[in-house]
Structure formats: C-alpha cells, structure tokens
Scaffold this motif. Structure first.
Motif, PDB file in Angstrom:
ATOM      1  N   LYS A 140     -60.299  -5.296 -35.197  1.00 36.96           N
ATOM      2  CA  LYS A 140     -59.028  -4.738 -34.170  1.00 36.96           C
ATOM      3  C   LYS A 140     -58.408  -5.878 -33.540  1.00 36.96           C
ATOM      4  O   LYS A 140     -59.330  -6.869 -32.766  1.00 36.96           O
ATOM      5  N   ARG A 141     -57.272  -6.361 -33.805  1.00 34.95           N
ATOM      6  CA  ARG A 141     -56.630  -7.518 -33.277  1.00 34.95           C
ATOM      7  C   ARG A 141     -56.063  -7.314 -31.868  1.00 34.95           C
ATOM      8  O   ARG A 141     -56.044  -5.764 -31.418  1.00 34.95           O
ATOM      9  N   PRO A 142     -55.925  -8.333 -31.089  1.00 34.06           N
ATOM     10  CA  PRO A 142     -55.424  -8.418 -29.814  1.00 34.06           C
ATOM     11  C   PRO A 142     -54.021  -7.648 -29.721  1.00 34.06           C
ATOM     12  O   PRO A 142     -53.129  -7.815 -30.544  1.00 34.06           O
ATOM     13  N   LEU A 143     -53.875  -6.639 -28.775  1.00 34.09           N
ATOM     14  CA  LEU A 143     -52.614  -6.084 -28.494  1.00 34.09           C
ATOM     15  C   LEU A 143     -51.391  -7.239 -28.566  1.00 34.09           C
ATOM     16  O   LEU A 143     -50.384  -6.775 -28.919  1.00 34.09           O
ATOM     17  N   THR A 144     -51.640  -8.244 -27.893  1.00 36.22           N
ATOM     18  CA  THR A 144     -50.569  -9.319 -27.731  1.00 36.22           C
ATOM     19  C   THR A 144     -50.015  -9.614 -29.117  1.00 36.22           C
ATOM     20  O   THR A 144     -48.922 -10.129 -29.502  1.00 36.22           O
ATOM     21  N   ASP A 145     -50.801  -9.466 -30.226  1.00 34.43           N
ATOM     22  CA  ASP A 145     -50.363  -9.807 -31.569  1.00 34.43           C
ATOM     23  C   ASP A 145     -49.050  -8.883 -31.842  1.00 34.43           C
ATOM     24  O   ASP A 145     -48.314  -9.383 -32.514  1.00 34.43           O
ATOM     25  N   PHE A 146     -49.207  -7.612 -31.535  1.00 39.99           N
ATOM     26  CA  PHE A 146     -47.806  -6.451 -31.827  1.00 39.99           C
ATOM     27  C   PHE A 146     -46.810  -6.876 -30.629  1.00 39.99           C
ATOM     28  O   PHE A 146     -45.783  -6.602 -31.154  1.00 39.99           O
ATOM     29  N   LEU A 147     -47.404  -7.576 -29.377  1.00 40.43           N
ATOM     30  CA  LEU A 147     -46.405  -7.651 -28.472  1.00 40.43           C
ATOM     31  C   LEU A 147     -45.483  -8.859 -28.696  1.00 40.43           C
ATOM     32  O   LEU A 147     -44.189  -8.730 -28.458  1.00 40.43           O
ATOM     33  N   LYS A 148     -46.304  -9.682 -28.878  1.00 40.63           N
ATOM     34  CA  LYS A 148     -45.659 -11.010 -28.741  1.00 40.63           C
ATOM     35  C   LYS A 148     -44.422 -11.277 -29.730  1.00 40.63           C
ATOM     36  O   LYS A 148     -43.442 -11.884 -29.388  1.00 40.63           O
ATOM     37  N   PRO A 149     -44.174 -10.832 -30.961  1.00 39.09           N
ATOM     38  CA  PRO A 149     -43.063 -10.817 -31.879  1.00 39.09           C
ATOM     39  C   PRO A 149     -41.768 -10.169 -31.228  1.00 39.09           C
ATOM     40  O   PRO A 149     -40.775 -10.241 -31.708  1.00 39.09           O
ATOM     41  N   GLN A 150     -42.084  -9.520 -30.132  1.00 39.05           N
ATOM     42  CA  GLN A 150     -40.918  -8.420 -29.613  1.00 39.05           C
ATOM     43  C   GLN A 150     -40.391  -8.944 -28.257  1.00 39.05           C
ATOM     44  O   GLN A 150     -41.213  -9.181 -27.414  1.00 39.05           O
ATOM     45  N   GLY A 151     -39.179  -9.270 -28.447  1.00 38.84           N
ATOM     46  CA  GLY A 151     -38.242  -9.673 -27.446  1.00 38.84           C
ATOM     47  C   GLY A 151     -38.556  -8.490 -26.058  1.00 38.84           C
ATOM     48  O   GLY A 151     -38.489  -9.025 -24.773  1.00 38.84           O
ATOM     49  N   ARG A 152     -38.591  -7.359 -26.299  1.00 39.92           N
ATOM     50  CA  ARG A 152     -38.837  -6.436 -25.195  1.00 39.92           C
ATOM     51  C   ARG A 152     -40.175  -6.559 -24.389  1.00 39.92           C
ATOM     52  O   ARG A 152     -40.173  -5.932 -23.365  1.00 39.92           O
ATOM     53  N   PHE A 153     -41.097  -7.270 -24.841  1.00 39.39           N
ATOM     54  CA  PHE A 153     -42.139  -7.775 -24.202  1.00 39.39           C
ATOM     55  C   PHE A 153     -42.269  -9.190 -23.878  1.00 39.39           C
ATOM     56  O   PHE A 153     -43.355  -9.470 -23.109  1.00 39.39           O
ATOM     57  N   LYS A 154     -41.108  -9.943 -23.738  1.00 41.68           N
ATOM     58  CA  LYS A 154     -41.234 -11.188 -23.562  1.00 41.68           C
ATOM     59  C   LYS A 154     -41.828 -11.618 -22.190  1.00 41.68           C
ATOM     60  O   LYS A 154     -42.461 -12.316 -21.934  1.00 41.68           O
ATOM     61  N   HIS A 155     -41.106 -10.824 -21.126  1.00 36.12           N
ATOM     62  CA  HIS A 155     -41.372 -11.154 -19.825  1.00 36.12           C
ATOM     63  C   HIS A 155     -42.947 -10.913 -19.515  1.00 36.12           C
ATOM     64  O   HIS A 155     -43.553 -11.497 -18.375  1.00 36.12           O
ATOM     65  N   LEU A 156     -43.767  -9.946 -20.285  1.00 37.74           N
ATOM     66  CA  LEU A 156     -45.083  -9.773 -20.037  1.00 37.74           C
ATOM     67  C   LEU A 156     -45.847 -11.003 -20.167  1.00 37.74           C
ATOM     68  O   LEU A 156     -47.029 -11.238 -19.710  1.00 37.74           O
ATOM     69  N   PHE A 157     -45.488 -11.905 -20.926  1.00 36.36           N
ATOM     70  CA  PHE A 157     -46.105 -13.142 -21.154  1.00 36.36           C
ATOM     71  C   PHE A 157     -45.729 -14.401 -20.045  1.00 36.36           C
ATOM     72  O   PHE A 157     -46.395 -15.399 -20.391  1.00 36.36           O
ATOM     73  N   ALA A 158     -45.200 -14.037 -19.245  1.00 35.28           N
ATOM     74  CA  ALA A 158     -44.923 -15.143 -17.910  1.00 35.28           C
ATOM     75  C   ALA A 158     -46.077 -14.919 -17.389  1.00 35.28           C
ATOM     76  O   ALA A 158     -47.070 -13.971 -17.066  1.00 35.28           O
ATOM     77  N   PRO A 159     -46.577 -16.093 -16.828  1.00 35.22           N
ATOM     78  CA  PRO A 159     -48.090 -16.299 -15.984  1.00 35.22           C
ATOM     79  C   PRO A 159     -48.388 -15.213 -15.116  1.00 35.22           C
ATOM     80  O   PRO A 159     -49.592 -14.665 -14.995  1.00 35.22           O
TER      81      PRO A 159
END
Lengths: 322, 393
Positions: A265-284
């Motif tokens: 089971k891969r971490p959800l971020t593997d799915f989210l990271k390549p998508q610009g619609r989630f970009k802001h979620l990776f802000a600290p």
C-alpha cells in the motif's frame, strides 16, 4: 453469454464501438473507459448519456462516435431516461414485437451521478430496471471548467473551492456514492479503474450477466482538472488504486470482495503529488491536512478489509492477489 | 352510439388511456391528477392493458423516462398537474425538441406560492411555448375525446410532436358528468398501430438522439420545429373529421357559440365556457347579441382562424384563468389581441382574470363581463383594460 477470452489479443479483434474523431481532450480517461466497457461485452447495447464532457464531445451534429444506439436527454436524468428505454424494451418484448436480447448502459460523470442526477439514479436503481449505470468519476465538473462536486476529494483545488489564503481547497470529504448504491440492495455494485483493464472488463461482463440494476464507479483521469500531464491518466489511476485512494472492489448480492489488493500500500502522497490540484497541500503549514487525508484513506481501506472478512470464504481466491 | 356513463373527468381520461393501451406509462402522483394515474395503474395490475408502468420518484423522472421510452420506439403516456408540470418543464422542452409523440393529460391546477391544489390554468400556460400541442377541454366528454384524438395528432407522420390534453382540476377531474364512451375496438382502430421512427431499439440501425448543435445549425432545427407547428391545425381538423365518423361529435380548432351574428363576445378556455354559454343565452333572451369562442387548440394557436371568427365583433372580453405577471395582459388575451391585430376594423378588447386557485366562476361574473361590454358599446369608453374579477378588494 459466451464472450471472448479475456486477453488483449482477443479484445483487439473486436470492433471499437466508440469511434475515434470525438473531441474529448487529449489524455482524457473517459473515452478509454467507454471503449473498455463496450469492448467487454458481446451483448447488443443501447446507451444513455448524461450531459457532460463525454456527451458534448461525442455527438456533435451531424457526427457521432457512437456506433450503438445512444440517447442524451439532459444532465440529471441519464438513469431515468435509460429506465424508460428499458421499460419500452420489456413492453415490446412481452408483446412479441421484439425478440433480440439487448442490454442497457447509462454513462454519467460524477456531477451527473453524485449530485444533480443522484435522485434519478436512486429511483432507477430502486425500481429494479435491468440496466448498468457507469459513472466516470473525474472528481469535479470538468465540462464547465473544474468546479467542485460531491465527488471532489478533500483538499482539492477547484475553481469554486480554490486554494486561497484561508481556504485550502475543498474542505469536505467525498460522498461515498458506491456504498450508497450498495445500500439500495441492488445485485451488483463495483469500483473499477482503467489502469486495471482486466478487472474492469470482468466487472462489466459480470454486471451485464446479472439481471436487475447494477452500478459501476470508474475513476477517470482528467489532466485539465487534475493539473497533470496529458499522458498520465492511466498512471494516476493506477496510483489511485495502489494508494488505496480508489480501492477496487465489488459488492455482489451484499457480499463485499476486494478484487485487487495492492502488494504494497503506497502512501497517498504518491497519488497526490503529481497533481497540481493538490500542490498547496504540500506547503509546510498544510502538513496536518495531508496527514488527515491519509488517515481517511486508511480508515476506509481498513473498513473495507473488515467488510470483506465478514463474508470471506474459507480460502481466498487467487485473483485477488495482484 | 357508445355507452352512456356517469363518470368523473379523471375516470373518463383514464378510460381513454386504457382503450388506447399504450406501451409505456411513467407516472408520479400529484393532486388532482393522482386519481387518473391510480386508475391506470389498476388497469395494469389487473391485466387490462399491456402497458409497462414505471412508478418514478418525481415528475422530472417521469418525463425523462417518457423521453427514453418514446425514443426507444413505442406509444408513451404520462399525466401531471401544477408543480409536477413545472418540475418536469426542462424535459418537456426536450420531448418536443426530440420530436417524440408523448401524450400527457394535464389536470390544470394553480401553482405555488401560496400552495393551492385547485384548478386554474397557470400550469399549462407556463408550458404553452414548450413546442407541444395543447388541446383544451370544457368537460369530461371533451377530455375523453381529446385524449383519444391526441394520439392521432401527435403521432401523425407530418407532425411527430408531443401533446397535452388539458382539463380543469377538480371542476372537471373530480365531478361526475354524463358522457358517452366509444367501444374499445372503435378506439383501438381509430388510433391504429404505433409507427416508430428511428427507434433506439432497432440495434441494427443505430441512431444517436440528443446531439450538441451550436451556432451552425441550432437555428435551423428551431425553425424546423416552427414549420412543423404550422402543419398541426390541418391535422387537428382531419383527425376531428375522422373522429366525427366514429362518435358523431364535432370538433374544430375552437368552438363558437352564437357567435356569427354577435356584437359582443367572450373568449374563455375550458370549464368556465359552460357557465358562460348559459349566461349568453340569458343575454340573447334580453335581445343582446352576445356570443362565445372557446379555444380548443391552444398551441399552436390558430391565429388566422380565430381572428376571422372574432373580427366582426364590436367588443369582446377575454377571460383568463391565469395571469402573466408583468405582461399587462393574461396569456389568452395576448394571443387574442395578436390574432386581431392584423385587421383594420377590430373589436375593442378587455381582459378579466378570474377563478385563480379554484375560485368558483359564477354566472354573475360572466354577466359582469358582458355588461361591461354593453357599457363599452354605449359609451365608447373602456373602464379598465385588465381587471381581476370575483376578488376581494
């Protein structure tokens, strides 16, 4: 019904009933899904289509991509419309005016399924029409320009829940429409992904062989709305499955079975990271939001495993291992 | 002569639908239509019809299912009233745009707010420009006869458009009247076999329904729809002529009553026409030349024929059982004025709004309207172009 063996070689011999030349965006997941659904079966199909990307791009007068009978009525009524077609079929068959075996499929996007078409879908499923409803879920109103729907994942940036200074994308969770359809007590409900074509095709075949109302929810990559690359619809669908964001399962006569279990089971971020619609979620400062999204996925997956375990036969069947 | 019965309007229309025996019916309950569809569902439950009845979860879905069923290739019905018609209105436009000959009795009822279950014409008037044929009925006999003729008109190969059959809620739908039924075989022979055009279920010849058409050809499609509407009047008259042969009853685009030599006249739809005719007789007995015109084909509106029938009057009053808020005149009055505009010499026209939300239309109201016309003739002056009558001040 006898169908061709499940191999790409055999499927490739079949006529593609959704013709090229349609005007879907390059890299859209929806036409891939339609082709797979129609390739899956040898039954004669009559299809309905809710207003949406698929509809406006596939039948622009005087052209149509549909090599099968097809009807578009409005946005919120694909299920009711197809229920009418199916009722006429039953009536004419009963009267001996038609003898062919025909199956009925309604296609709708998530807006036309989860939101505006929800009542129509619920009604058609409750009434027991012999039809398959296929939702291609790209997680927003993509046709009108990426507005949030109740299928939009938590945290996603859309044009109506834009990530801003005080709001970090969509605040709410997705509606679990697959389980809601299962709660109608219909004979077959499934989730599928075009990345796992064998699983998808098997589910369509199974669904069409079952009499009564069936529902399939299929994840459909949208590079415009997901802010991703035009060549990654299938890759992202695969990541959705491997992160357990989009579990592949079926509920047949109330019995839950997970049809594809990721080896790891891969971490959800593997799915989210390549998508610009989630970009802001990776802000600290949004670390907590990512954590919470992961927890939601974990809870859902664990619950699904427990549901499956409730009904598990003595030995697990082979095809559940990827 | 057929069988003479005493039945309600809903019962009479349900009987017509049983005799026509459609392939699919989609229905959702709404007062005052409910009793009609209950009766039809009971025919299905007892094997009196071959119809597949779809008991949908809303009127939006009933019209949606009708569109699917009709495109599939068979004879389709539904029925509604009031809020139900408004809820399905989006798909009412689609049914006509796709040229699907669905037949829908509309048991006329007021619209919310305030909520009111009784009869007026606000519902069907809200749907009058949706590209459907509308036949209006004074009484249960006319509702029964119109329901049967509606199938022939809607399904005519020159037309292929959906049709509404309007009858007044409660006043007609729930009152018992004497009427004559035709026998089953006569009705069945009259409507004939349904002829499918480009059915979805013809899987050997796949067709696509409901394409996207933008600036390039949308307007041509709408013009084609308008062209078809212009052919409806002739078909209505042809079907009426055939219907007279089996029933002895005569129908036209509208009915006239003591109109030929009249100087003043009333134009009114549906049940209030009956009361008005009685009052016209009273005025005639007093030596006042009064007459009446009752439209039957409301859409497409036969402007030329109505204009010819009314142009000789000196003054006329249009009674509207609906208002068109902000348009200064009721919907029927606007049509009557349009019909008469082309004539150099034309009657003076006044408009009175009556009977909203089921308020009784009394003979005194028809008398009031006719006396107003007499006063206009005497003084040459109009007191009020449009007024509400039978209303508390």
């Amino acid at each position: 019904m006898a169908t061709a063996p499940l191999s790409l070689k055999e499927l490739s011999k079949k006529e593609i009933l959704f013709a090229p030349g349609h005007r879907m965006c390059a890299g859209c997941g929806a036409p891939v899904i339609v082709k797979m659904v129609l390739l899956a079966t040898d039954y004669q199909i009559v299809a309905g289509n809710a207003t949406g990307c698929l509809e406006v791009s596939s039948c622009i007068s005087d052209f149509t991509s549909w090599k099968i009978p097809w009807i578009h009525n409005a946005f919120e009524n694909a299920a009711a419309t197809v229920s009418g077609v199916e009722a006429m079929y039953r009536s004419l068959k009963k009267q001996g005016k038609i003898d062919k075996e025909i199956k009925f499929i309604a296609f709708g996007g998530d807006g036309g399924t989860y939101d505006i078409g929800f009542q129509s879908l619920s009604g058609a499923m409750e009434r027991g029409h012999d039809m398959l409803y296929v939702c291609y879920d790209n997680g927003a109103y993509m046709n009108t320009g990426i507005q949030r729907s109740s299928a939009t994942p938590v945290g996603a940036d859309t044009t109506t829940c834009p990530a801003g200074d005080v709001v970090q994308g969509k605040p709410q969770q997705r509606k679990d429409v697959t389980k809601i359809m299962a709660a109608h007590g219909i004979p077959y409900v499934a989730q599928a992904s075009p990345s796992h074509w064998q699983d998808l095709v098997k589910k369509v075949r199974k669904a069409l062989d079952i009499k009564g109302p069936k529902f399939m929810n299929i994840i459909a990559g949208c590079n415009r709305g997901w802010r991703s690359q035009t060549n990654d619809a299938i890759t992202l669908s695969r990541l959705a499955v491997e992160t357990c964001y989009w579990p592949l399962f079926e509920i047949e006569n109330g019995i839950t079975r997970i049809t594809v279990k990721p080896k790891e089971k891969r971490p959800l971020t593997d799915f989210l990271k390549p998508q610009g619609r989630f970009k802001h979620l990776f802000a600290p400062q949004n670390e907590q939001l990512l954590k919470s999204a992961q927890e939601q996925v974990d809870r859902y997956w664990e619950r699904l495993l427990k549901e499956e375990a409730c009904f598990a036969p003595a030995s697990e069947s082979e095809d559940t291992k990827e | 002569m057929g069988k003479v019965v005493a039945v309600t309007g809903n019962e009479a229309v349900a009987e017509a639908l049983r005799q026509v025996n459609p392939d699919v019916c989609a229905a959702y309950p709404i007062t005052p239509q409910t009793d009609m569809m209950q009766r039809f569902a009971s025919f299905a439950s007892n094997g009196k019809v071959k119809t597949e009845v779809i008991l949908v979860e809303s009127e939006h879905s009933s019209m949606s299912a009708c569109v699917g069923a009709s495109a599939a290739g068979g004879r389709v019905i539904t029925a509604t009233s009031s809020q139900g018609l408004l809820l399905m209105l989006e798909i009412v436009f689609i049914a006509s745009g796709l040229r699907l000959p669905i037949v829908m009795p509309v048991v006329n009822r007021a619209v919310s707010a305030p909520i009111n279950i009784h009869g007026d014409h606000s519902d069907a008037m809200a749907a009058r420009d949706a590209g459907w044929i509308q036949l209006w009925s004074e009484n249960a006999q006319e509702a029964y006869d119109n329901a049967i003729q509606a199938f022939r008109i809607a399904e005519h190969m020159d037309i292929r458009l959906p049709a509404m059959v309007c009858l007044d809620g409660f006043i007609i739908s729930h009152s018992i009247e004497r009427l004559e039924y035709l026998d089953d075989k006569t009705v069945s022979d009259f409507v004939g076999e349904f002829k499918a055009v480009n059915p979805l279920l013809d899987v050997e010849h796949p067709v696509s329904y409901g394409p996207l058409i933008l600036t390039d050809y949308y307007m041509e499609y709408r013009k084609a729809h308008d062209d078809v509407m212009s052919r409806v009047s002739k078909v209505v008259l042809d079907v009426a002529a055939d219907f007279k042969k089996i029933s002895g009853r005569e129908y036209g685009l509208f009915e006239t009553y003591r109109l030929d030599d009249a100087e003043i006249g009333i134009v009114v739809l549906n049940s209030a026409a009956g009361t008005s005719k009685d009052v016209i007789d009273d005025f005639r007995n007093k030596g006042i030349k009064a007459g009446l015109l009752k439209p039957r084909l409301m859409r497409p509106f036969p402007y030329n024929e109505v204009g010819e029938a009314l142009k000789h009057l000196k003054a006329l009053c249009v009674l509207d059982r609906a208002d068109a808020f902000g348009a200064s005149l009721g919907p029927l009055c606007s049509d009557i004025m349009s019909a008469l505009y082309q004539y150099k010499d034309k009657p003076i026209i006044v408009n009175k709004i009556y009977g909203l939300g089921g308020r009784d239309f009394m003979p005194s109201q028809a008398e009031y309207a006719l006396n107003d016309l007499v006063s206009i003739l005497n003084t040459g002056k109009i007191k009020t172009l449009k007024e509400y009558i039978g209303v508390r001040e």
